[in-house]
Design an enzyme around this catalytic site. Structure first.
Site, PDB file in Angstrom:
ATOM      1  N   ASN A   1      54.490  63.168  65.553  1.00  0.00           N
ATOM      2  CA  ASN A   1      54.643  62.907  64.180  1.00  0.00           C
ATOM      3  C   ASN A   1      53.303  63.027  63.248  1.00  0.00           C
ATOM      4  OD1 ASN A   1      57.514  60.864  64.785  1.00  0.00           O
ATOM      5  ND2 ASN A   1      57.378  63.038  64.236  1.00  0.00           N
TER       6      ASN A   1
ATOM      7  N   TRP B   1      68.570  63.288  54.955  1.00  0.00           N
ATOM      8  CA  TRP B   1      69.361  62.182  54.100  1.00  0.00           C
ATOM      9  C   TRP B   1      68.517  61.926  52.787  1.00  0.00           C
ATOM     10  CZ3 TRP B   1      68.251  57.771  51.843  1.00  0.00           C
ATOM     11  CH2 TRP B   1      69.249  56.748  51.347  1.00  0.00           C
TER      12      TRP B   1
ATOM     13  N   ASN C   1      66.376  61.280  58.710  1.00  0.00           N
ATOM     14  CA  ASN C   1      65.747  60.480  57.616  1.00  0.00           C
ATOM     15  C   ASN C   1      65.593  61.486  56.501  1.00  0.00           C
ATOM     16  OD1 ASN C   1      66.198  58.277  59.275  1.00  0.00           O
ATOM     17  ND2 ASN C   1      64.019  58.059  59.469  1.00  0.00           N
ATOM     18  N   GLY C   2      64.804  62.529  56.940  1.00  0.00           N
ATOM     19  CA  GLY C   2      64.303  63.610  55.825  1.00  0.00           C
ATOM     20  C   GLY C   2      65.358  64.240  55.245  1.00  0.00           C
TER      21      GLY C   2
ATOM     22  N   ARG D   1      52.692  65.482  60.224  1.00  0.00           N
ATOM     23  CA  ARG D   1      53.340  65.065  59.302  1.00  0.00           C
ATOM     24  C   ARG D   1      52.294  65.039  58.073  1.00  0.00           C
ATOM     25  NH1 ARG D   1      59.458  63.324  59.961  1.00  0.00           N
ATOM     26  NH2 ARG D   1      59.631  64.559  61.899  1.00  0.00           N
TER      27      ARG D   1
ATOM     28  N   ARG E   1      68.212  67.723  71.178  1.00  0.00           N
ATOM     29  CA  ARG E   1      67.150  68.017  72.110  1.00  0.00           C
ATOM     30  C   ARG E   1      66.828  66.700  72.534  1.00  0.00           C
ATOM     31  NH1 ARG E   1      65.894  71.221  67.714  1.00  0.00           N
ATOM     32  NH2 ARG E   1      64.970  69.472  66.672  1.00  0.00           N
TER      33      ARG E   1
ATOM     34  N   SER F   1      56.491  59.560  67.043  1.00  0.00           N
ATOM     35  CA  SER F   1      56.005  60.282  68.153  1.00  0.00           C
ATOM     36  C   SER F   1      54.884  60.596  68.156  1.00  0.00           C
ATOM     37  CB  SER F   1      56.756  61.483  68.539  1.00  0.00           C
ATOM     38  OG  SER F   1      56.361  62.457  67.449  1.00  0.00           O
TER      39      SER F   1
ATOM     40  N   ASP G   1      66.938  59.978  64.019  1.00  0.00           N
ATOM     41  CA  ASP G   1      66.801  61.316  63.585  1.00  0.00           C
ATOM     42  C   ASP G   1      67.566  61.638  62.267  1.00  0.00           C
ATOM     43  OD1 ASP G   1      65.617  63.663  63.167  1.00  0.00           O
ATOM     44  OD2 ASP G   1      66.629  64.687  64.700  1.00  0.00           O
TER      45      ASP G   1
END
Ligand code: FPP
Length: 240
Positions: free
Chosen positions: A68, A25, A22-23, A71, A194, A65, A20
């Site tokens: 996902n 970053w 990446n966005g 997106r 979470r 997931s 988790d």
């Protein structure tokens, strides 16, 4: 320079990771989200290699997931492209790396090309056992449990299973992780606290380590720290 794995503690047999951050970053660097996922794919390569060096037997990663798909089409395509590129590379390097691949999730929604790569990677890596990488792809913990319950119900209807014989061990056999021991350690970087529908059944007694680093920056020293934390915990499995 920091020496790798300074503590020399035996690593857990099975480590699972929610990749988790990446966005965030990418956002910090004014880059598109897909650049964050590309850096995340690099972090995965580093981590898988380090796990192999340490002698970790199973590494399970949450790559995509069931949620996902919400997106943008561009982001989803970017992640699928990275996965395809990685699997092509892994297939070419198989005899050198000796990594066994498994896929947890409903692969029917993937493109035929990616599905073929997954099937090929699973089939041709079956003989190797340096480390087993389980890719969770179109995976959801609840979806996995529902699909397992459906299959058990089918087996009951077909007369192959008596309802009273369905215990925890039998039920585990219907999950994607049928032949894999439960993870002792689950790592979630990026500061989120979470479980996000990851390995709901298998994590019943796992130790969770939450870390503040974003996944693309995850390095061997972070894995060392997580293993150290894991060893400091007193695992009682409900006993005293
Ligand atoms: C979560 O970070 C990450 C994902 C949904 C995708 C993970 C995919 C990869 C690391 C690349 C896959 C390829 C290989 C070879 C492993 P996020 O985007 O939700 O981050 P954010 O919460 O900061 O937005």
């Amino acid at each position: 320079m920091k020496k790798q794995q300074e503590h020399n503690l035996r690593p857990p047999r099975h480590i699972a990771i929610i990749m988790d951050g990446n966005g965030r970053w990418a956002k910090q660097r004014n880059l598109p989200r897909t650049a964050g996922h590309a850096a995340g794919a690099e972090a995965f390569r580093r981590t898988a290699n380090y796990c192999r060096t340490l002698g970790v037997e199973y590494l399970t990663v949450y790559a995509f997931s069931t949620e996902n798909w919400k997106r943008s089409a561009e982001e989803v395509a970017g992640i699928m492209k990275l996965l395809g590129a990685y699997l092509r590379e892994a297939l070419a390097d198989m005899e050198k790396n000796h990594v066994r691949f498994k896929f947890f999730g409903d692969l029917s929604r993937l493109s035929p090309e990616l599905r073929k790569l997954c099937e090929e990677a699973e089939r041709s890596s079956g003989v190797y056992h340096d480390v087993q990488v389980n890719f969770c792809l179109n995976y959801g913990g609840r979806d996995e449990i529902v699909k397992a319950a459906q299959q058990a119900a089918r087996d009951v209807a077909a007369g192959l299973l008596k309802p009273e014989d369905l215990d925890e061990a039998r039920f585990s056999g219907y999950l994607y992780s049928a032949d894999v021991p439960d993870p002792e350690l689950i790592i979630r970087p990026s500061g989120e606290l979470r479980t996000s529908n990851f390995l709901l059944w298998q994590s019943a007694y796992s130790e969770y380590v939450f870390m503040d680093v974003l996944w693309p920056d995850f390095a061997p020293e972070h894995l060392d720290q997580a293993i150290e934390q894991y060893h400091r915990r007193n695992r009682r499995f409900g006993g005293v």
